[in-house]
Design a protein around this motif. Structure first.
Motif, short mmCIF file in Angstrom:
data_model
loop_
_atom_site.label_atom_id
_atom_site.label_comp_id
_atom_site.label_asym_id
_atom_site.label_seq_id
_atom_site.Cartn_x
_atom_site.Cartn_y
_atom_site.Cartn_z
N ASP A 1 0.80 -1.22 0.00
CA ASP A 1 0.00 0.00 0.00
C ASP A 1 0.84 1.27 0.00
OD1 ASP A 1 -2.29 -1.56 0.06
OD2 ASP A 1 -2.38 -1.58 2.25
N GLY A 2 2.14 1.16 -0.05
CA GLY A 2 3.00 2.34 -0.05
C GLY A 2 4.28 2.08 0.71
N PRO A 3 5.13 3.10 0.83
CA PRO A 3 6.43 2.92 1.50
C PRO A 3 6.26 2.45 2.95
CG PRO A 3 6.33 5.04 0.35
CD PRO A 3 4.93 4.47 0.34
N ALA A 4 7.30 1.79 3.45
CA ALA A 4 7.31 1.37 4.85
C ALA A 4 7.09 2.57 5.76
CB ALA A 4 8.63 0.70 5.18
N ARG A 5 6.27 2.39 6.78
CA ARG A 5 6.00 3.47 7.73
C ARG A 5 6.84 3.37 8.99
NH1 ARG A 5 1.29 6.30 6.53
NH2 ARG A 5 2.15 7.71 8.10
N HIS A 6 7.56 2.26 9.17
CA HIS A 6 8.43 2.08 10.32
C HIS A 6 9.76 1.50 9.85
CE1 HIS A 6 4.32 2.00 11.95
NE2 HIS A 6 4.85 2.58 13.01
N ALA B 1 11.08 6.61 -3.53
CA ALA B 1 9.95 6.59 -2.60
C ALA B 1 9.83 7.92 -1.88
CB ALA B 1 10.11 5.46 -1.59
N VAL B 2 8.61 8.33 -1.63
CA VAL B 2 8.34 9.53 -0.82
C VAL B 2 7.85 9.06 0.54
CG1 VAL B 2 7.02 11.65 -0.60
CG2 VAL B 2 7.76 10.87 -2.87
N LEU B 3 8.62 9.36 1.58
CA LEU B 3 8.22 8.97 2.93
C LEU B 3 7.13 9.92 3.41
CD1 LEU B 3 11.58 8.16 4.72
CD2 LEU B 3 10.16 6.67 3.31
N PRO C 1 13.47 -1.64 6.61
CA PRO C 1 12.03 -1.36 6.76
C PRO C 1 11.39 -2.46 7.59
CG PRO C 1 12.44 -2.36 4.63
CD PRO C 1 13.78 -2.23 5.30
N LEU C 2 10.42 -2.09 8.42
CA LEU C 2 9.86 -3.05 9.38
C LEU C 2 8.43 -3.45 9.00
CD1 LEU C 2 11.13 -1.44 12.69
CD2 LEU C 2 12.32 -2.99 11.11
N PRO C 3 8.13 -4.75 9.01
CA PRO C 3 6.78 -5.20 8.67
C PRO C 3 5.73 -4.60 9.60
CG PRO C 3 8.32 -7.04 8.74
CD PRO C 3 9.03 -5.86 9.31
N PRO C 4 4.62 -4.14 9.06
CA PRO C 4 3.64 -3.46 9.91
C PRO C 4 2.97 -4.35 10.94
CG PRO C 4 2.80 -3.75 7.67
CD PRO C 4 4.24 -4.12 7.64
N ALA C 5 2.86 -5.66 10.66
CA ALA C 5 2.14 -6.54 11.58
C ALA C 5 2.83 -6.66 12.93
CB ALA C 5 1.96 -7.92 10.97
N GLY C 6 4.13 -6.40 12.99
CA GLY C 6 4.86 -6.54 14.24
C GLY C 6 5.17 -5.23 14.92
#
Length: 257
Positions: free
Chosen positions: A56-61, A218-220, A77-82
């Motif tokens: 859905d877009g760049p990593a958020r964490h 990518a645009v953060l 980049p860190l998986p969002p589920a964790g």
């Protein structure tokens, strides 16, 4: 003639890690050869794409850091589920082992693209941060050798990332990081660390991290978070331990293992 084995293909390394993640079983690091950091980052991207973490877009964490300012920093980049808010309950999360890193996480207050990142210095990068919080990174590995795996193996495995716990956000402001204390409790064992961040200032890594994270265009977005390296080394916790990290003046975070 060199006896060194040639590097494994990106696809072979990525498939080895994907099988480890999907099966829940660790892989033998000796089964693949990784040439350099560039290959490790390509494998990070291949595993992330196959797992659908950032569809859905760049990593958020992100995690970023290194052993000192003279070192080349590493990023993942860190998986969002964790990624969980404190207080967190990780008792149902699958871990091979549970390393603990007590950290400060920083949050961007505005979007950053590649051109902007390329112009940043320390002061202008810090001006992009709107908030900070206490974070606990739970360190784990898909390699059987864990922390004894070669450095590039750890890098392609998201720098041995397991999960991330974030405390309550507070406004970013400059602090005397050399005198900042970090209080860590794992089960019944307590320790206090003072001024022990490897870079001296958690925000020092911002320009390097932002250039890395935007290097492919990518645009953060605003709200992107980076956790910035341990203050406590890497002590190990056990299933059943409660881990509490407190940075006086910033906040605290906790997780039940």
């Amino acid at each position: 003639m060199s006896n060194l084995a040639p590097p494994s293909s990106d696809a072979q390394i990525a498939q080895t890690l994907l099988e480890a993640r999907r099966s829940g079983q660790v892989a033998n690091a000796d089964a693949v050869v990784i040439a350099d950091a560039a290959q490790a980052y390509r494998v990070q991207a291949a595993v992330s794409e196959a797992m659908g973490w950032f569809a859905d877009g760049p990593a958020r964490h992100w995690k970023s850091g290194g052993p000192g300012r003279e070192a080349v920093l590493t990023h993942a980049p860190l998986p969002p589920a964790g990624v969980w808010a404190s207080p967190a309950d990780a008792r149902a999360w699958p871990f091979h082992w549970r390393g603990i890193e007590a950290e400060i996480a920083l949050r961007l207050g505005q979007p950053v693209d590649r051109d902007h990142a390329g112009r940043l210095d320390q002061d202008s990068a810090r001006a992009l941060v709107d908030a900070m919080t206490v974070s606990i990174e739970l360190v784990d590995s898909r390699w059987a050798q864990a922390l004894d795996a070669p450095g590039w193996h750890k890098l392609c495995d998201l720098q041995s990332h397991g999960a991330l716990v974030l405390g309550e956000w507070v406004p970013w402001r400059a602090r005397d990081w050399a005198t900042q204390t970090c209080e860590l409790r794992i089960g019944g064992h307590e320790q206090v660390f003072t001024g022990t961040h490897s870079l001296g200032d958690p925000s020092w890594l911002l320009p390097q991290w932002l250039r890395h994270a935007t290097r492919d265009g990518a645009v953060l977005p605003a709200g992107t978070v980076v956790t910035t390296g341990t203050w406590c080394g890497l002590p190990l916790a056990q299933a059943g331990d409660e881990v509490v990290v407190r940075f006086p003046g910033v906040g605290e975070a906790s997780v039940q293992l």
